[in-house]
Structure formats: C-alpha cells, structure tokens
Design a protein around this motif. Structure first.
Motif, PDB file in Angstrom:
ATOM      1  N   TYR A  46       2.760   5.766 -18.809  1.00  0.00           N
ATOM      2  CA  TYR A  46       2.456   6.234 -17.449  1.00  0.00           C
ATOM      3  C   TYR A  46       2.522   5.068 -16.472  1.00  0.00           C
ATOM      4  O   TYR A  46       2.429   3.906 -16.858  1.00  0.00           O
ATOM      5  CB  TYR A  46       1.067   6.872 -17.393  1.00  0.00           C
ATOM      6  CG  TYR A  46       0.954   8.101 -18.254  1.00  0.00           C
ATOM      7  CD1 TYR A  46       1.601   9.279 -17.910  1.00  0.00           C
ATOM      8  CD2 TYR A  46       0.209   8.082 -19.425  1.00  0.00           C
ATOM      9  CE1 TYR A  46       1.505  10.408 -18.709  1.00  0.00           C
ATOM     10  CE2 TYR A  46       0.104   9.198 -20.224  1.00  0.00           C
ATOM     11  CZ  TYR A  46       0.761  10.366 -19.863  1.00  0.00           C
ATOM     12  OH  TYR A  46       0.670  11.469 -20.649  1.00  0.00           O
ATOM     13  N   ASN A  47       2.651   5.394 -15.190  1.00  0.00           N
ATOM     14  CA  ASN A  47       2.730   4.379 -14.146  1.00  0.00           C
ATOM     15  C   ASN A  47       1.466   4.352 -13.300  1.00  0.00           C
ATOM     16  O   ASN A  47       0.733   5.346 -13.233  1.00  0.00           O
ATOM     17  CB  ASN A  47       3.909   4.667 -13.202  1.00  0.00           C
ATOM     18  CG  ASN A  47       5.232   4.482 -13.887  1.00  0.00           C
ATOM     19  OD1 ASN A  47       5.387   3.615 -14.730  1.00  0.00           O
ATOM     20  ND2 ASN A  47       6.196   5.308 -13.526  1.00  0.00           N
ATOM     21  N   VAL A  48       1.241   3.238 -12.630  1.00  0.00           N
ATOM     22  CA  VAL A  48       0.235   3.132 -11.572  1.00  0.00           C
ATOM     23  C   VAL A  48       0.971   2.696 -10.311  1.00  0.00           C
ATOM     24  O   VAL A  48       1.973   1.989 -10.372  1.00  0.00           O
ATOM     25  CB  VAL A  48      -0.915   2.150 -11.907  1.00  0.00           C
ATOM     26  CG1 VAL A  48      -1.751   2.661 -13.045  1.00  0.00           C
ATOM     27  CG2 VAL A  48      -0.401   0.767 -12.193  1.00  0.00           C
ATOM     28  N   TYR A  49       0.485   3.161  -9.183  1.00  0.00           N
ATOM     29  CA  TYR A  49       1.117   2.926  -7.896  1.00  0.00           C
ATOM     30  C   TYR A  49       0.219   1.997  -7.094  1.00  0.00           C
ATOM     31  O   TYR A  49      -0.963   2.291  -6.887  1.00  0.00           O
ATOM     32  CB  TYR A  49       1.330   4.263  -7.177  1.00  0.00           C
ATOM     33  CG  TYR A  49       2.115   5.220  -8.042  1.00  0.00           C
ATOM     34  CD1 TYR A  49       3.500   5.230  -8.006  1.00  0.00           C
ATOM     35  CD2 TYR A  49       1.473   6.067  -8.940  1.00  0.00           C
ATOM     36  CE1 TYR A  49       4.230   6.071  -8.833  1.00  0.00           C
ATOM     37  CE2 TYR A  49       2.192   6.911  -9.773  1.00  0.00           C
ATOM     38  CZ  TYR A  49       3.566   6.912  -9.707  1.00  0.00           C
ATOM     39  OH  TYR A  49       4.284   7.738 -10.538  1.00  0.00           O
ATOM     40  N   ILE A  50       0.757   0.871  -6.669  1.00  0.00           N
ATOM     41  CA  ILE A  50      -0.017  -0.171  -5.991  1.00  0.00           C
ATOM     42  C   ILE A  50       0.157  -0.025  -4.478  1.00  0.00           C
ATOM     43  O   ILE A  50       1.285  -0.004  -3.976  1.00  0.00           O
ATOM     44  CB  ILE A  50       0.427  -1.582  -6.432  1.00  0.00           C
ATOM     45  CG1 ILE A  50       0.478  -1.694  -7.955  1.00  0.00           C
ATOM     46  CG2 ILE A  50      -0.465  -2.644  -5.801  1.00  0.00           C
ATOM     47  CD1 ILE A  50      -0.827  -1.487  -8.671  1.00  0.00           C
ATOM     48  N   PHE A  51      -0.979   0.071  -3.778  1.00  0.00           N
ATOM     49  CA  PHE A  51      -1.011   0.173  -2.323  1.00  0.00           C
ATOM     50  C   PHE A  51      -1.793  -0.992  -1.751  1.00  0.00           C
ATOM     51  O   PHE A  51      -2.756  -1.455  -2.367  1.00  0.00           O
ATOM     52  CB  PHE A  51      -1.711   1.466  -1.884  1.00  0.00           C
ATOM     53  CG  PHE A  51      -0.940   2.717  -2.185  1.00  0.00           C
ATOM     54  CD1 PHE A  51      -0.080   3.259  -1.248  1.00  0.00           C
ATOM     55  CD2 PHE A  51      -1.094   3.360  -3.400  1.00  0.00           C
ATOM     56  CE1 PHE A  51       0.630   4.413  -1.524  1.00  0.00           C
ATOM     57  CE2 PHE A  51      -0.392   4.514  -3.683  1.00  0.00           C
ATOM     58  CZ  PHE A  51       0.474   5.045  -2.741  1.00  0.00           C
TER      59      PHE A  51
END
Length: 76
Positions: A46-51
């Motif tokens: 799975y991915n994580v999205y960095i903001f």
C-alpha cells in the motif's frame, strides 16, 4: 472510518502522511498538492500520500474526516 495520519518533519517542513487514497484525493481536489507517494512501511503493498501542512490544511482534513463519519452514521 479508518484514517491513519502521521506528522513528520523533513528539512524544516511539516508534513503529514495520509494512508487513505480517498482522503488524499479529496485533499488534492481541495487544492493541497501531494508532495510524494511512498510505500507504507508496515504494509509495503500500500501507499501513503505525503502532504505539506500549510495554513488551513488541518481544518480541511478534519472536515473531510468529519463528513465521512457523518455520511457513515446517516447511511445506517
């Protein structure tokens, strides 16, 4: 609603990692660009999205999560 976020610091910039693809999409749609997409450390499939945490980001995130919780509550 499961939404796991993590605050990190990178070169003095405060960032937040969002695991939910849907929440990341809604944040992007609200005008907050995704800085990077990285594999989830615990579940690499799975991915994580960095903001970047900018003024108004946390308020927008809280509203998205609140709306999702309210939607689930009214759905029942």
């Amino acid at each position: 609603m499961k939404s796991s976020m993590k605050l990190t610091s990178s070169a003095g910039m405060k960032t937040k990692a969002v695991k939910s693809k849907r929440i990341a999409w809604l944040l992007r749609k609200a005008g907050y660009p995704i800085l990077s997409v990285e594999p989830n450390r615990m579940q690499p499939e799975y991915n994580v999205y960095i903001f970047e945490v900018t003024p108004g980001f946390q308020k927008a995130l809280d509203k998205i999560i609140e709306d999702a919780i309210n939607y689930q509550a009214n759905k029942k």
